[in-house]
Design an enzyme around this catalytic site. Sequence first.
Site, mmCIF file in Angstrom:
data_model
loop_
_atom_site.group_PDB
_atom_site.id
_atom_site.type_symbol
_atom_site.label_atom_id
_atom_site.label_comp_id
_atom_site.label_asym_id
_atom_site.label_seq_id
_atom_site.Cartn_x
_atom_site.Cartn_y
_atom_site.Cartn_z
ATOM 1 N N HIS A 158 -1.067 5.069 5.481
ATOM 2 C CA HIS A 158 -1.209 4.334 4.220
ATOM 3 C C HIS A 158 -0.719 2.893 4.316
ATOM 4 C CE1 HIS A 158 3.056 5.655 3.388
ATOM 5 N NE2 HIS A 158 3.095 4.460 2.823
ATOM 6 N N ASP A 188 -0.924 11.200 7.576
ATOM 7 C CA ASP A 188 -0.379 9.876 7.274
ATOM 8 C C ASP A 188 0.220 9.197 8.515
ATOM 9 O OD1 ASP A 188 0.032 7.757 5.577
ATOM 10 O OD2 ASP A 188 2.016 8.423 4.945
ATOM 11 N N SER A 269 8.165 2.645 4.689
ATOM 12 C CA SER A 269 7.120 3.530 5.207
ATOM 13 C C SER A 269 6.740 3.145 6.634
ATOM 14 C CB SER A 269 5.879 3.452 4.314
ATOM 15 O OG SER A 269 6.135 3.989 3.050
#
Length: 424
Positions: A158, A188, A269
């Site tokens: 993402h 992911d 992230s």
Amino acid sequence: MMDDQEQEQKQEKVEEESLNQSNNEQIQKDSKFKWKGILTAISAGIISSVLTLTAVTQVDGFQNWITDDNETAVQEQTTSNSESAATSASENVQKVNANATSVTDIVDQASKTIVGVVNISKQSNPFSQDTQEQNAGTGSGVIYKVTDNSAYIVTNNHVVEGASEIEVSLHNDKTVNAELVGRDALTDIAVLKIDGDYDIKPMEFGDSDSLKTGEQVIAIGNPLGLELSRTVTQGIISAVDRSISVNTSAGKWDLEVIQTDAAINPGNSGGALINTNGKLVGINSLKISNQNVEGLGFAIPSKKVQSIVDEIMKNGQVERPYLGVKLVNVTEIPSVYMQNQSKDIKEGVIIAGVESNTPAAEAGLKKEDIIVAVDGEKIKDVGDLRKYLYSEHSIGDKVKIEFYRGKEKKEVNLTLTSNNSSDA
């Protein structure tokens, strides 16, 4: 009379001598008792003092401790034992220092491997038909492999999804362009490559399967952007083997994650979750954001990351069993569109489209068919179908699909092929 007087004087003299002798004997006895008590007290004091200094010295008797030679021997023995204990303690401290790794050491070793990842996407200009590139967001990444002319980075899908260009910010603030090797929306995970000669020791993968609840971990990343690059937070493993339902570009999926209370914020992230040995045990991926919630961060386990990375490096994607259909949950379809379907259908997935030259097309499946079971296993929704196919089957396996076409229930057999789409 004279004789009587002399007799009395003699008698008194005898009694006086007898009394004196008795007193002398008592004095001698008292003296012995006093010296015996004094010697006992001295003996006890010396023995007690020696035991305090060294517990291994043996005491054979008081007489052995009152000579100069033995007093020197005791002092030498005590000094020797003290020096021995000090030497042993020093050696143990050196061993501990040689084996122990502090948080600062871990961070120092890992900092060069943590990078910033910038997603540059093409955006439409509302005032013209032109498009322009702009920063669509930033995240983090970890250098896990270095060769003679390139370095490889693992990050979240993402973070880079939809990017027309990807930039990587290194530990020395140098910015380089990165190539997307491959990505997987469901897990992911994405892999990037940067060209050049990099004097960086890559971060080593650890064993996430051996993690225990309560174990200390460190998170490193770039929360809220590159201005706070390589921010370090510390916490514990709050839980292992969590399953979090997430919405991805490939559909809804149950993501296997590690839970931690180490602070993870937007921008973290793709960053590293590190154990006390300085090894990568997870890729920080998401958190639960709520004003009433604190310390609920999640990372993808390193074992899962490593297997996905290896497959992306080999094939450019994660290959999974594939039907070749676009799907929608029956529960999401308005009831007005279900009037021509069987009233027995309460759950399942409706085919929104069939791709040509795929197992579904070759088997005769059509748009608006409703799949309710695979190999006898009931299918509630799209997530159920994916989970069953991906966990129970491999490419080349044959499966039996049970479905409704209108009010008629049918079944068909087909052979699964490799995926080339983001759907099932």
